[in-house]
Design an enzyme around this catalytic site. Structure first.
Site, PDB file in Angstrom:
ATOM      1  N   ARG A  79      61.937  54.585  29.878  1.00  0.00           N
ATOM      2  CA  ARG A  79      60.854  53.961  30.654  1.00  0.00           C
ATOM      3  C   ARG A  79      61.146  52.466  30.735  1.00  0.00           C
ATOM      4  O   ARG A  79      61.133  51.785  29.719  1.00  0.00           O
ATOM      5  CB  ARG A  79      59.519  54.232  29.948  1.00  0.00           C
ATOM      6  CG  ARG A  79      58.290  53.677  30.653  1.00  0.00           C
ATOM      7  CD  ARG A  79      57.025  54.000  29.844  1.00  0.00           C
ATOM      8  NE  ARG A  79      55.832  53.464  30.474  1.00  0.00           N
ATOM      9  CZ  ARG A  79      55.407  52.211  30.329  1.00  0.00           C
ATOM     10  NH1 ARG A  79      56.074  51.373  29.570  1.00  0.00           N
ATOM     11  NH2 ARG A  79      54.324  51.794  30.947  1.00  0.00           N
ATOM     12  N   LYS A 122      59.713  44.773  25.453  1.00  0.00           N
ATOM     13  CA  LYS A 122      58.753  44.708  24.342  1.00  0.00           C
ATOM     14  C   LYS A 122      59.115  43.608  23.351  1.00  0.00           C
ATOM     15  O   LYS A 122      60.227  43.089  23.345  1.00  0.00           O
ATOM     16  CB  LYS A 122      58.656  46.080  23.652  1.00  0.00           C
ATOM     17  CG  LYS A 122      57.830  47.056  24.487  1.00  0.00           C
ATOM     18  CD  LYS A 122      57.650  48.397  23.839  1.00  0.00           C
ATOM     19  CE  LYS A 122      56.808  49.311  24.761  1.00  0.00           C
ATOM     20  NZ  LYS A 122      56.734  50.684  24.246  1.00  0.00           N
TER      21      LYS A 122
HETATM   22  C1  8Y4 Z   1      56.270  43.448  27.960  1.00  0.00           C
HETATM   23  C2  8Y4 Z   1      56.050  44.447  28.857  1.00  0.00           C
HETATM   24  C3  8Y4 Z   1      55.936  43.631  26.638  1.00  0.00           C
HETATM   25  C4  8Y4 Z   1      55.471  45.630  28.456  1.00  0.00           C
HETATM   26  C5  8Y4 Z   1      55.347  44.807  26.231  1.00  0.00           C
HETATM   27  C6  8Y4 Z   1      55.121  45.807  27.136  1.00  0.00           C
HETATM   28  C7  8Y4 Z   1      55.141  53.093  26.410  1.00  0.00           C
HETATM   29  C8  8Y4 Z   1      54.312  53.793  27.284  1.00  0.00           C
HETATM   30  C9  8Y4 Z   1      53.745  51.703  27.276  1.00  0.00           C
HETATM   31  C10 8Y4 Z   1      56.145  53.797  25.694  1.00  0.00           C
HETATM   32  C11 8Y4 Z   1      55.369  55.788  26.819  1.00  0.00           C
HETATM   33  C12 8Y4 Z   1      54.516  48.167  27.214  1.00  0.00           C
HETATM   34  C13 8Y4 Z   1      52.373  53.236  28.748  1.00  0.00           C
HETATM   35  C14 8Y4 Z   1      53.521  49.041  26.574  1.00  0.00           C
HETATM   36  N1  8Y4 Z   1      54.779  51.773  26.432  1.00  0.00           N
HETATM   37  N2  8Y4 Z   1      54.411  55.125  27.496  1.00  0.00           N
HETATM   38  N3  8Y4 Z   1      53.438  52.920  27.808  1.00  0.00           N
HETATM   39  N4  8Y4 Z   1      56.216  55.143  25.948  1.00  0.00           N
HETATM   40  N5  8Y4 Z   1      55.521  57.097  26.993  1.00  0.00           N
HETATM   41  N6  8Y4 Z   1      54.497  46.939  26.680  1.00  0.00           N
HETATM   42  O1  8Y4 Z   1      56.907  53.273  24.879  1.00  0.00           O
HETATM   43  O2  8Y4 Z   1      55.220  48.509  28.121  1.00  0.00           O
HETATM   44  S1  8Y4 Z   1      52.860  50.266  27.662  1.00  0.00           S
END
Ligand code: 8Y4
Length: 271
Positions: free
Chosen positions: A249, A214
């Site tokens: 995760r 993130k």
């Molecule tokens: C690069 C890759 C930059 C991915 C940002 C991201 C969470 C989640 C997501 C979390 C739970 C993400 C579906 C966002 N984040 N579910 N989901 N907790 N429970 N961004 O923190 O990965 S998606």
């Protein structure tokens, strides 16, 4: 959830979104997605989180039909070939229902069952559910995040949602809590949540944390791009576990598993 004893669990992220921010081009079709899931399982994933809707800031909403067409065949196929639990990352009750029919045993809802019919659906499906905190919605959440006290405010949100869930007939022992890193939080608010993560343990429910790749990691590393965030993400995952996270995760399962193995070997060493 079936927390394997007190051991922290690794949840591997499987995005089936053509517009995915971090690894869109890697899952152009569903066969690739199943192969990628099997690879994560070999690398030590304890649960696979399958999502068909991008929840990154500013992302466009996906129609229910598109989401179903993306994720359900992958869940069906993966369910035939693995014993590990499958989590469905969705906020839509229609997707929840079909995903559980196809073999998913956990709902990961970044909207914490706020959609119409979601509470009733999870109650009737009788599966584990992760309630994630988000301030605002993915389109506007990073504009001006504001809290009195970020940890206390999120705990109060959890308190309300747990009560709403229990009143809807969801068994409390099916609930997992997630403070939602990056979902309507500034860098400092994310850092404070990670530092004070153990305070979320007061509900005596499992805590899930998603920090992997993130922007919080990128920002701390001089705006590193997504590909350069692996070590930072692994470090954050280990710190989250140290501070009480039961599930992390992550996108980089092998690297996270390695770090966890070394850290636990030292921690558990007795003379
Ligand atoms: C690069 C890759 C930059 C991915 C940002 C991201 C969470 C989640 C997501 C979390 C739970 C993400 C579906 C966002 N984040 N579910 N989901 N907790 N429970 N961004 O923190 O990965 S998606």
């Amino acid at each position: 959830m079936m927390l394997k004893s007190l051991n922290p669990m690794i949840m591997g992220v499987l995005n089936i979104t053509p517009d995915s921010f971090s690894d869109g081009a890697q899952h152009l079709n569903q066969d690739d997605a199943v192969i990628r899931a099997q690879q994560m399982i070999k690398q030590g994933a304890d649960v696979i989180d399958i999502g068909g809707e991008s929840t990154r800031p500013g992302a466009q909403p996906v129609s229910t039909t598109d989401e179903i067409n993306r994720v359900i065949p992958v869940i069906e196929s993966l369910y035939q070939t693995t014993d590990i639990p499958i989590s469905i990352d969705t906020s839509k009750p229609e997707v929840m229902e079909l995903a559980v029919k196809a073999g998913a045993s956990m709902i990961n809802d970044v909207c914490a069952l706020s959609a119409d019919g979601a509470l009733e659906m999870v109650s009737s499906l009788n599966v584990d559910v992760c309630l994630m905190h988000m301030q605002g919605n993915p389109r506007i959440m990073q504009i001006k995040p504001s809290y009195v006290d970020v940890v206390d405010d999120i705990k109060s949100f959890f308190n309300d949602r747990i009560e709403v869930c229990v009143n809807a007939g969801i068994s409390e022992d099916k609930i997992v809590l997630d403070p939602g890193f990056g979902f309507g939080k500034t860098l400092n608010q994310n850092l404070e949540m990670l530092k004070r993560l153990s305070e979320f343990k007061s509900f005596n429910l499992p805590v899930l944390v998603g920090i992997s790749r993130k922007s919080m990691i990128g920002t701390l590393l001089d705006n590193r791009n997504v590909d350069g965030r692996v070590s930072g993400s692994v470090t954050a995952a280990i710190m989250a576990i140290r501070n009480g996270a039961n599930v992390v995760r992550v996108h980089d399962v092998l690297e996270t598993k390695d770090a966890l193995t070394i850290w636990q070997s030292v921690n558990q060493f007795k003379g």
